[in-house]
Design a protein around this motif. Structure first.
Motif, PDB file in Angstrom:
ATOM      1  N   ASN A 175      -4.166   7.588   1.651  1.00 15.35           N
ATOM      2  CA  ASN A 175      -3.247   8.467   1.053  1.00 15.35           C
ATOM      3  C   ASN A 175      -1.914   8.422   1.835  1.00 15.35           C
ATOM      4  O   ASN A 175      -0.968   8.608   1.583  1.00 15.35           O
ATOM      5  N   GLY A 176      -2.178   8.371   3.500  1.00 20.63           N
ATOM      6  CA  GLY A 176      -1.058   8.592   4.221  1.00 20.63           C
ATOM      7  C   GLY A 176      -0.044   7.214   4.011  1.00 20.63           C
ATOM      8  O   GLY A 176       1.069   7.240   3.704  1.00 20.63           O
ATOM      9  N   VAL A 177      -0.537   5.959   3.909  1.00 21.37           N
ATOM     10  CA  VAL A 177       0.275   4.761   3.623  1.00 21.37           C
ATOM     11  C   VAL A 177       0.860   4.691   2.241  1.00 21.37           C
ATOM     12  O   VAL A 177       1.861   4.173   2.011  1.00 21.37           O
ATOM     13  N   ASP A 178       0.382   5.437   1.195  1.00 21.43           N
ATOM     14  CA  ASP A 178       0.930   5.593  -0.091  1.00 21.43           C
ATOM     15  C   ASP A 178       2.421   6.388   0.265  1.00 21.43           C
ATOM     16  O   ASP A 178       3.261   6.266  -0.999  1.00 21.43           O
ATOM     17  N   ARG A 179       2.471   7.166   1.026  1.00 20.68           N
ATOM     18  CA  ARG A 179       3.908   7.871   1.268  1.00 20.68           C
ATOM     19  C   ARG A 179       4.794   7.100   2.387  1.00 20.68           C
ATOM     20  O   ARG A 179       5.545   7.677   2.527  1.00 20.68           O
ATOM     21  N   ASP A 180       4.446   5.756   2.487  1.00 18.74           N
ATOM     22  CA  ASP A 180       5.136   5.165   3.640  1.00 18.74           C
ATOM     23  C   ASP A 180       5.503   3.660   3.168  1.00 18.74           C
ATOM     24  O   ASP A 180       4.609   3.044   2.809  1.00 18.74           O
ATOM     25  N   SER A 181       6.678   3.549   3.048  1.00 22.62           N
ATOM     26  CA  SER A 181       7.224   2.130   2.442  1.00 22.62           C
ATOM     27  C   SER A 181       6.775   1.058   3.562  1.00 22.62           C
ATOM     28  O   SER A 181       7.049  -0.284   3.218  1.00 22.62           O
ATOM     29  N   ALA A 182       6.746   1.284   4.810  1.00 20.31           N
ATOM     30  CA  ALA A 182       6.486   0.247   5.853  1.00 20.31           C
ATOM     31  C   ALA A 182       5.146   0.111   6.164  1.00 20.31           C
ATOM     32  O   ALA A 182       4.836  -0.870   7.192  1.00 20.31           O
ATOM     33  N   SER A 183       4.105   0.457   5.476  1.00 16.65           N
ATOM     34  CA  SER A 183       2.696   0.050   5.775  1.00 16.65           C
ATOM     35  C   SER A 183       2.049   0.320   4.452  1.00 16.65           C
ATOM     36  O   SER A 183       2.592   0.842   3.350  1.00 16.65           O
ATOM     37  N   GLY A 184       1.062  -0.458   4.352  1.00 17.05           N
ATOM     38  CA  GLY A 184       0.081  -0.432   3.257  1.00 17.05           C
ATOM     39  C   GLY A 184      -0.518  -1.765   2.848  1.00 17.05           C
ATOM     40  O   GLY A 184      -0.887  -2.545   3.936  1.00 17.05           O
ATOM     41  N   TRP A 185      -0.522  -2.219   1.695  1.00 20.48           N
ATOM     42  CA  TRP A 185      -1.495  -3.687   1.240  1.00 20.48           C
ATOM     43  C   TRP A 185      -2.782  -3.674   1.539  1.00 20.48           C
ATOM     44  O   TRP A 185      -3.450  -4.679   2.291  1.00 20.48           O
TER      45      TRP A 185
END
Length: 207
Positions: A175-185
């Motif tokens: 849920n945290g990375v969904d709010r951040d364009s620099a992390s995820g996948w």
């Protein structure tokens, strides 16, 4: 997202405690600012049987620090003829970072581990010049850490079993990375117990 060198490659990590278990997790993105380069870049490294370090920041420094720490931990186990404990690993890491305080590595670090005899859990974090922290219930570093810390406090409860701990860690991270364009996948999550270590990969938003 700014031009800050610490957020240049993106990425985030989280560590959280349970009852005689501890979890450490990170996203899988490696990017150059807003451009995604790879989706399989791990930021978590294992040292010894029950000790893990997550490093976020500049990707080249992540690799350098992890290799230098590996060298020091191997040397320690050879010389001392005993297994590495989380507190020893944490002290080694903070010393390594502090040695370079006038030309620091661009990394923030988490250490998570377990004492296999007592079941005592350890979660520590550090900045890029090795500032030491107390043994905390949860810690997070990286570009999405502001979002994840609030979510982590929401999901955390004392004495979670390994399954509850995995669920809380995963939900906070995804849920945290969904709010951040620099992390995820997607993400990888390690749950460390006295007698086993479970690694799970999570699917996340692919954008």
């Amino acid at each position: 997202m700014g031009d800050d060198i610490m957020s240049y490659n993106g990425g985030v990590a989280l560590a959280m405690k349970g009852k005689e278990c501890v979890a450490i997790a990170c996203d899988k993105r490696y990017g150059v600012q807003n451009r995604t380069i790879a989706t399989n870049f791990t930021k978590i490294f294992q040292y010894g049987d029950h000790c893990f370090v997550a490093l976020c920041g500049l990707a080249t420094d992540v690799q350098t620090v992890s290799e230098r720490l590996k060298f020091r931990t191997n040397l320690y186990e050879l010389r001392e003829q005993r297994k590495l404990k989380p507190i020893v690993l944490y002290n080694m890491l903070t010393n390594l970072l502090y040695e370079r305080r006038f030309g620091p590595y661009f990394v923030y670090a988490l250490v998570a581990g377990l004492d296999p005899k007592t079941g005592e859990t350890f979660v520590y974090d550090s900045d890029n010049i090795g500032a030491i922290s107390d043994n905390v219930n949860l810690a997070t570093v990286g570009t999405a850490s502001d979002f994840i810390f609030g979510l982590g406090e929401l999901f955390f409860k004392p004495n979670m079993n390994p399954d509850e701990l995995f669920e809380a860690t995963s939900q906070a991270l995804l849920n945290g990375v969904d709010r951040d364009s620099a992390s995820g996948w997607g993400a990888i999550v390690y749950v460390i117990e006295k007698d086993k270590i479970t690694l799970r990969e999570l699917k996340g938003r692919q954008d």
